[in-house]
Design a protein around this motif. Sequence first.
Motif, PDB file in Angstrom:
ATOM      1  N   SER A  47     -27.974 -21.292 -76.909  1.00 23.81           N
ATOM      2  CA  SER A  47     -28.918 -21.240 -75.722  1.00 23.81           C
ATOM      3  C   SER A  47     -27.750 -19.939 -75.562  1.00 23.81           C
ATOM      4  CB  SER A  47     -28.502 -21.444 -74.446  1.00 23.81           C
ATOM      5  OG  SER A  47     -29.778 -22.263 -74.526  1.00 23.81           O
ATOM      6  N   ASN A  48     -27.511 -18.587 -74.454  1.00 24.13           N
ATOM      7  CA  ASN A  48     -26.921 -17.704 -74.166  1.00 24.13           C
ATOM      8  C   ASN A  48     -25.937 -18.498 -73.249  1.00 24.13           C
ATOM      9  OD1 ASN A  48     -25.420 -15.768 -72.827  1.00 24.13           O
ATOM     10  ND2 ASN A  48     -26.480 -14.650 -72.832  1.00 24.13           N
ATOM     11  N   GLY A  54     -24.152 -16.204 -69.841  1.00 24.44           N
ATOM     12  CA  GLY A  54     -25.185 -16.206 -69.421  1.00 24.44           C
ATOM     13  C   GLY A  54     -25.854 -17.258 -68.390  1.00 24.44           C
ATOM     14  N   GLU A  55     -25.567 -18.525 -69.014  1.00 24.47           N
ATOM     15  CA  GLU A  55     -26.218 -19.537 -68.086  1.00 24.47           C
ATOM     16  C   GLU A  55     -25.465 -19.782 -66.761  1.00 24.47           C
ATOM     17  OE1 GLU A  55     -28.849 -21.578 -68.681  1.00 24.47           O
ATOM     18  OE2 GLU A  55     -29.666 -20.427 -70.275  1.00 24.47           O
ATOM     19  N   GLU A  61     -23.265 -17.371 -65.999  1.00 21.51           N
ATOM     20  CA  GLU A  61     -23.136 -16.243 -65.038  1.00 21.51           C
ATOM     21  C   GLU A  61     -23.933 -16.172 -63.961  1.00 21.51           C
ATOM     22  OE1 GLU A  61     -23.247 -13.146 -67.542  1.00 21.51           O
ATOM     23  OE2 GLU A  61     -21.259 -13.278 -67.499  1.00 21.51           O
ATOM     24  N   ALA A  62     -25.612 -16.593 -64.658  1.00 25.23           N
ATOM     25  CA  ALA A  62     -26.690 -16.951 -63.778  1.00 25.23           C
ATOM     26  C   ALA A  62     -26.495 -18.227 -62.276  1.00 25.23           C
ATOM     27  CB  ALA A  62     -27.965 -17.604 -64.409  1.00 25.23           C
TER      28      ALA A  62
END
Length: 332
Positions: A132-133, A136-137, A139-140
């Motif tokens: 997984s990124n 990105g996870e 930041e979400a």
Amino acid sequence: MNLAVFPRRGYVKDPTPIESCPAFSKALGGKVNIFIKRDDLLPGCAGGNKTRKLDFCMADALAKGADTIITCGAVQSNHCRLTLSWAVKEGLDCHLVLEERVKGSYKPEASGNNFLFKLMGVKSITVVPGGSNMMGEMEALAARLKEAGRTPYIIPGGASNPIGATGYVSCAQETLQQLFDMGLKVDHMVVPSGSAGTHAGIVVGMVGNNANIPVSGINVSRTKADQEALVRKLARETAQRVGMSGEFPDEAVTCFDGYVGPGYSLPTESMVEAVRLLAQTEGILLDPVYSGKAMAGLVDLVRSGYFAEGSNVLFLHTGGSPALYAYLDTFK
Ligand SMILES: Cc1ncc(COP(=O)(O)O)c(C=O)c1O
């Protein structure tokens, strides 16, 4: 390099010991003298290398007004355990995003670091599939927490950015002073090489101080080419941050990838042998994922004559022993 100009929290107050390991050295044939820098004894829950990096990262988080820390790691991450422990100490919330690098490996009731996450009151654990990124996870998650009125700060995996790696530049400087005080000439240093902050920081510290001590990294997941590229990039950025004069010499970074075995966190026979041998000769605990595989590398390099006879070799013990309790079957 004057590291006093960088804000830190002061988590590392005293130098960690450098221990001579005569029984372990003898068990490996007695031709090389092994010494261990005991960063497994650093402060923070159960010790380990991340405390040096978090000393600087947490100072940055607090300077930016954070009330919540987000970080990521594998399902038995030592980095997550130590980040959470320092967040607890600072009175900050801490959320973890865990990457299930080996499918099916996340067990909510597992022992080891997973048990400690819950014991120390982690605010949330989000488990995502391997690959997984992770940024990105995180930041979400940070966006959701901001909406709820929090001020989150993201610490990257392993705290391996130039801020965190500064902690290992400092470790190199500390080590050089100790070797001077001990009157000990070290010929080679061996370090575990994972998210790269430890390896990069140590090399920058050694090169920046003209120490003339070659450093070998033992990989725990990547190939030699990929890991060397990762360490070099972070070393160049860290060298710039700490004001090292001249270009960072790429050839100062050397990695060995022969001790990873079937993959990250998967046990190998040589890891089990190294963990047992050090426990039974010196009473020192390694871990199955990082320091155990790195020590398996050192053992093999000693046996294969990589180090000249009579050499003094310094192993950086980066900690991780709580993970042993999640690997009981491996040691049966
Ligand atoms: C016990 C232990 N040793 C070594 C490492 C590797 O250090 P780095 O990620 O800085 O390469 C880690 C990383 O998580 C670790 O937990």
